[in-house]
Enzyme design. Structure first.
Site, PDB file in Angstrom:
ATOM      1  N   GLU A  37       0.824  -1.214   0.000  1.00  0.00           N
ATOM      2  CA  GLU A  37       0.000   0.000   0.000  1.00  0.00           C
ATOM      3  C   GLU A  37       0.859   1.267   0.000  1.00  0.00           C
ATOM      4  O   GLU A  37       0.375   2.358  -0.275  1.00  0.00           O
ATOM      5  CB  GLU A  37      -0.965   0.004   1.188  1.00  0.00           C
ATOM      6  CG  GLU A  37      -0.343  -0.178   2.565  1.00  0.00           C
ATOM      7  CD  GLU A  37      -0.155  -1.647   2.977  1.00  0.00           C
ATOM      8  OE1 GLU A  37       0.178  -2.482   2.109  1.00  0.00           O
ATOM      9  OE2 GLU A  37      -0.340  -1.936   4.159  1.00  0.00           O
ATOM     10  N   GLY A  43       4.522 -14.401   5.897  1.00  0.00           N
ATOM     11  CA  GLY A  43       4.668 -15.617   5.084  1.00  0.00           C
ATOM     12  C   GLY A  43       4.131 -16.845   5.813  1.00  0.00           C
ATOM     13  O   GLY A  43       3.474 -17.707   5.216  1.00  0.00           O
ATOM     14  N   GLU A  81       8.968 -15.971  -0.627  1.00  0.00           N
ATOM     15  CA  GLU A  81      10.285 -15.316  -0.600  1.00  0.00           C
ATOM     16  C   GLU A  81      10.287 -14.428   0.625  1.00  0.00           C
ATOM     17  O   GLU A  81       9.598 -13.403   0.648  1.00  0.00           O
ATOM     18  CB  GLU A  81      10.477 -14.460  -1.863  1.00  0.00           C
ATOM     19  CG  GLU A  81      10.586 -15.237  -3.149  1.00  0.00           C
ATOM     20  CD  GLU A  81      11.880 -16.033  -3.244  1.00  0.00           C
ATOM     21  OE1 GLU A  81      12.860 -15.703  -2.552  1.00  0.00           O
ATOM     22  OE2 GLU A  81      11.895 -17.009  -4.007  1.00  0.00           O
ATOM     23  N   GLY A 111       7.743 -11.137   1.176  1.00  0.00           N
ATOM     24  CA  GLY A 111       7.560 -10.230   2.307  1.00  0.00           C
ATOM     25  C   GLY A 111       8.206 -10.815   3.539  1.00  0.00           C
ATOM     26  O   GLY A 111       9.129 -11.628   3.451  1.00  0.00           O
ATOM     27  N   CYS A 151      16.329  -7.829   1.448  1.00  0.00           N
ATOM     28  CA  CYS A 151      16.253  -9.164   2.053  1.00  0.00           C
ATOM     29  C   CYS A 151      17.591  -9.883   2.058  1.00  0.00           C
ATOM     30  O   CYS A 151      17.878 -10.657   2.956  1.00  0.00           O
ATOM     31  CB  CYS A 151      15.201  -9.987   1.326  1.00  0.00           C
ATOM     32  SG  CYS A 151      15.410  -9.978  -0.449  1.00  0.00           S
TER      33      CYS A 151
HETATM   34  P1  NAD Z   1       5.212  -7.589   4.882  1.00  0.00           P
HETATM   35  O1  NAD Z   1       5.260  -9.052   5.111  1.00  0.00           O
HETATM   36  O2  NAD Z   1       4.763  -6.735   5.992  1.00  0.00           O
HETATM   37  O3  NAD Z   1       4.254  -7.254   3.656  1.00  0.00           O
HETATM   38  C1  NAD Z   1       4.420  -7.843   2.373  1.00  0.00           C
HETATM   39  C2  NAD Z   1       3.100  -7.752   1.633  1.00  0.00           C
HETATM   40  O4  NAD Z   1       2.133  -8.553   2.313  1.00  0.00           O
HETATM   41  C3  NAD Z   1       2.515  -6.347   1.565  1.00  0.00           C
HETATM   42  O5  NAD Z   1       1.897  -6.159   0.311  1.00  0.00           O
HETATM   43  C4  NAD Z   1       1.474  -6.367   2.680  1.00  0.00           C
HETATM   44  O6  NAD Z   1       0.433  -5.438   2.500  1.00  0.00           O
HETATM   45  C5  NAD Z   1       0.969  -7.796   2.573  1.00  0.00           C
HETATM   46  N1  NAD Z   1       0.350  -8.333   3.790  1.00  0.00           N
HETATM   47  C6  NAD Z   1       0.534  -7.928   5.073  1.00  0.00           C
HETATM   48  N2  NAD Z   1      -0.232  -8.681   5.912  1.00  0.00           N
HETATM   49  C7  NAD Z   1      -0.889  -9.579   5.147  1.00  0.00           C
HETATM   50  C8  NAD Z   1      -1.804 -10.636   5.425  1.00  0.00           C
HETATM   51  N3  NAD Z   1      -2.190 -10.909   6.667  1.00  0.00           N
HETATM   52  N4  NAD Z   1      -2.274 -11.370   4.390  1.00  0.00           N
HETATM   53  C9  NAD Z   1      -1.866 -11.124   3.126  1.00  0.00           C
HETATM   54  N5  NAD Z   1      -1.015 -10.129   2.794  1.00  0.00           N
HETATM   55  C10 NAD Z   1      -0.528  -9.363   3.804  1.00  0.00           C
HETATM   56  O7  NAD Z   1       6.668  -7.172   4.360  1.00  0.00           O
HETATM   57  P2  NAD Z   1       7.193  -5.720   4.022  1.00  0.00           P
HETATM   58  O8  NAD Z   1       7.411  -4.987   5.306  1.00  0.00           O
HETATM   59  O9  NAD Z   1       6.364  -5.092   2.960  1.00  0.00           O
HETATM   60  O10 NAD Z   1       8.615  -6.081   3.349  1.00  0.00           O
HETATM   61  C11 NAD Z   1       9.749  -6.343   4.063  1.00  0.00           C
HETATM   62  C12 NAD Z   1       9.989  -7.836   4.214  1.00  0.00           C
HETATM   63  O11 NAD Z   1      10.030  -8.466   2.925  1.00  0.00           O
HETATM   64  C13 NAD Z   1      11.341  -8.155   4.832  1.00  0.00           C
HETATM   65  O12 NAD Z   1      11.203  -9.180   5.793  1.00  0.00           O
HETATM   66  C14 NAD Z   1      12.174  -8.638   3.648  1.00  0.00           C
HETATM   67  O13 NAD Z   1      13.253  -9.473   3.994  1.00  0.00           O
HETATM   68  C15 NAD Z   1      11.159  -9.337   2.829  1.00  0.00           C
HETATM   69  N6  NAD Z   1      11.603  -9.442   1.428  1.00  0.00           N
HETATM   70  C16 NAD Z   1      11.984 -10.668   0.931  1.00  0.00           C
HETATM   71  C17 NAD Z   1      12.454 -10.778  -0.374  1.00  0.00           C
HETATM   72  C18 NAD Z   1      12.874 -12.105  -0.941  1.00  0.00           C
HETATM   73  O14 NAD Z   1      12.956 -12.211  -2.162  1.00  0.00           O
HETATM   74  N7  NAD Z   1      13.137 -13.112  -0.146  1.00  0.00           N
HETATM   75  C19 NAD Z   1      12.504  -9.652  -1.188  1.00  0.00           C
HETATM   76  C20 NAD Z   1      12.108  -8.422  -0.666  1.00  0.00           C
HETATM   77  C21 NAD Z   1      11.652  -8.340   0.643  1.00  0.00           C
END
Ligand code: NAD
Length: 494
Positions: free
Chosen positions: A179, A234, A251, A229, A285
């Site tokens: 968002e 996850g 991921e 995320g 990440c």
């Molecule tokens: P986040 O998990 O908070 O959010 C990721 C996405 O999930 C967002 O679009 C969010 O709105 C959505 N989301 C949140 N709660 C949800 C729910 N209950 N159900 C479904 N969707 C939901 O992560 P973030 O803060 O946006 O990103 C940072 C994290 O992402 C870090 O932990 C980072 O390591 C990880 N990341 C991993 C990779 C990879 O390829 N392994 C790449 C980039 C970021």
């Protein structure tokens, strides 16, 4: 100029009659950048409906490789045409340096072109040793509608490690961007329409994780959830998916180590360690934020690292010289500063940074200086937890075994680096590092043909490479009888 978006569903923008919108202000200077629709379950249902209708029509999945490939290449050309616009949106919304944002658009284009080429050789098998009169086929079919939920740190790259591969496999997509950074996902979906990709193939619903993400990841017509995320979210998605055996790829987070041996090219290691710490403000990440350095060279190395860290150019996202910019939002900055306070309380020694920048124009944003802690031990939270900011911890080791043990002493396993001129050591240590990627005498390399993903709690599945495409397929075994079939149950035949 402020950008106003609604959802992109079934090939067009949805009605602007939304009462609720989400405003995105610049994390670097506070000005309003964009507004997005605050989506709800009905929006998700509409988008999934459009994606499913297209999938079932076979108007995309049924096209020959040549046509799918051409369409994806046309889309890539339009993304390339709009590189500057997309890079600017990405830099502004994330608060990242524009030069890195341009590289991100370039990477997204490469992924589309690579996936378009892979379509020509999606593998299958034929078995003609099942007996004279039988043939077996092993084929791959598109899974169906894929929900793609992506984070804010690399909005384009995290999306494009999924989207072109899923389309190449024949799937259709419903995307939920963060968002905070939804602009580029909406723009590229619109470009797909311009390139002639069919309506319903790519749909984007904006909004929060609870309102949009949860509905999307539990929708009965979604065949697969491809999530990038945090490990925390996850796990929730995996638990929901387990209820009805929905396919997932995850991921997730990381806490990469950079193992520097005394026999390394220390100049190169200094550069790589600093880059692995500050790229994308450490909101990365695969960030290599645990430096493990061999005893004999540790003090001199850290001293020079601190000098270099002071020279990192901190600036506004659109500043061409900038190397480190703003963190994503105030709450996240507070969390990074809390970790810095925790590091001090735990007894680590702060040798660089550690503060929010409050002076001049940077004082309006969420800028935190490159921070380095020495005397860090494995039980400390700053060694174990993903801080997601420009914060490096330094620990020392005195043997190869100790280095490997420290590097692997984490629940994560996304990426690790090691620096040595000894080829045997490089290969032997890289084989024992428990992570999906290992960088030897370099850091943060990517290539579309190299699969990317995590060991342990850093995820499930792989993106990029042929493996990344195959994640979006189901395997089917087909037995074909040739000639007249003898009954298996002769006494039941009239
Ligand atoms: P986040 O998990 O908070 O959010 C990721 C996405 O999930 C967002 O679009 C969010 O709105 C959505 N989301 C949140 N709660 C949800 C729910 N209950 N159900 C479904 N969707 C939901 O992560 P973030 O803060 O946006 O990103 C940072 C994290 O992402 C870090 O932990 C980072 O390591 C990880 N990341 C991993 C990779 C990879 O390829 N392994 C790449 C980039 C970021």
């Amino acid at each position: 100029m402020t950008r106003h978006y609604t959802h992109w569903i079934n090939g067009h923008w949805t009605d602007a009659s939304y009462l609720e919108t989400i405003e995105r202000h610049s994390p670097a200077h506070g000005e309003l950048l964009a507004s997005f629709s605050a989506g709800n379950a009905e929006d998700v249902d509409q988008a999934v409906g459009a994606a499913l209708e297209l999938f079932e029509s076979r108007d995309w999945s049924g096209l020959p490789a040549s046509q799918k490939s051409r369409a994806l290449n046309e889309w890539a050309a339009l993304i390339e045409r709009d590189t500057e616009k997309l890079a600017r949106i990405e830099a502004e919304e994330v608060g990242k340096p524009i030069t890195f944002a341009r590289a991100e658009v370039g990477a997204a284009i490469e992924m589309v072109r690579y996936a378009a080429a892979l379509i020509w050789q999606i593998p299958g098998e034929a078995h003609n040793h099942l007996g004279e009169d039988k043939l077996g086929l092993v084929t791959r079919e598109a899974r169906g509608v894929v929900a793609m939920i992506v984070p804010w740190n690399f909005p384009l790259v995290t999306l494009f490690q999924k989207l072109p591969y899923a389309l190449a496999a024949g799937c259709s997509a419903v995307i939920k961007p963060s968002e905070l950074t939804s602009g580029t996902a909406l723009e590229v979906a619109k470009l797909a329409g311009e390139a002639g990709l069919p309506a319903g193939l790519i749909n984007v619903v904006t909004g929060t994780g609870t309102a949009v993400g949860e509905r999307l990841s539990t929708h009965p017509d979604v065949a697969m959830i491809s999530f990038t995320g945090s490990t925390q979210v996850g796990k929730k998605i995996a638990a929901n998916a387990a209820k009805d055996m929905r396919r997932v790829s995850l991921e997730l987070g990381g806490k990469g180590a950079q193992v520097v041996f005394a026999d390394a090219d220390l100049e190169a290691a200094l550069d790589g360690v600093l880059f692995g710490t500050i790229l994308n403000q450490g909101e990365e990440c695969v960030a290599g934020t645990r430096l493990l350095i061999e005893d004999g060279v540790a003090d001199a190395f850290v001293e020079r690292l601190v000098e270099r860290a002071r020279k990192v150019a901190i600036g506004m996202p659109l500043d061409e010289e900038c190397q480190l910019s703003s963190l994503i939002h105030e709450g996240h900055m507070r969390s990074v500063l809390d970790y810095i306070a925790i590091g001090k309380e735990e007894g680590a020694t702060l040798v660089a940074g550690g503060e929010r920048i409050t002076e001049g124009e940077l004082g309006k944003g969420y800028f935190v200086d490159t921070t380095i802690f020495t005397n860090v031990t494995p039980e400390m939270r700053i060694f174990r937890e993903e801080i997601f900011g420009p914060v490096l911890t330094v620990s020392t080791f005195s043997s190869v075994e100790e280095a490997i043990r420290l590097a692997n002493d984490t629940e994560y396993g996304l990426g690790n680096g090691l620096w040595t001129k000894d080829v045997d050591k490089a290969i032997q240590v890289s084989q024992r590092l428990r992570s999906g990627t290992v960088f030897v005498n370099t850091y943060l390399e990517t290539a579309v043909q190299m699969p990317f993903g995590g060991f342990k709690q850093s995820g499930v599945g792989r993106e990029n490479g042929l493996e990344g495409l195959l994640e979006f397929t189901e395997l089917k075994s087909t037995f074909i009888k040739m000639g007249k079939r003898e009954p298996v149950l002769p006494n039941t035949v009239d």
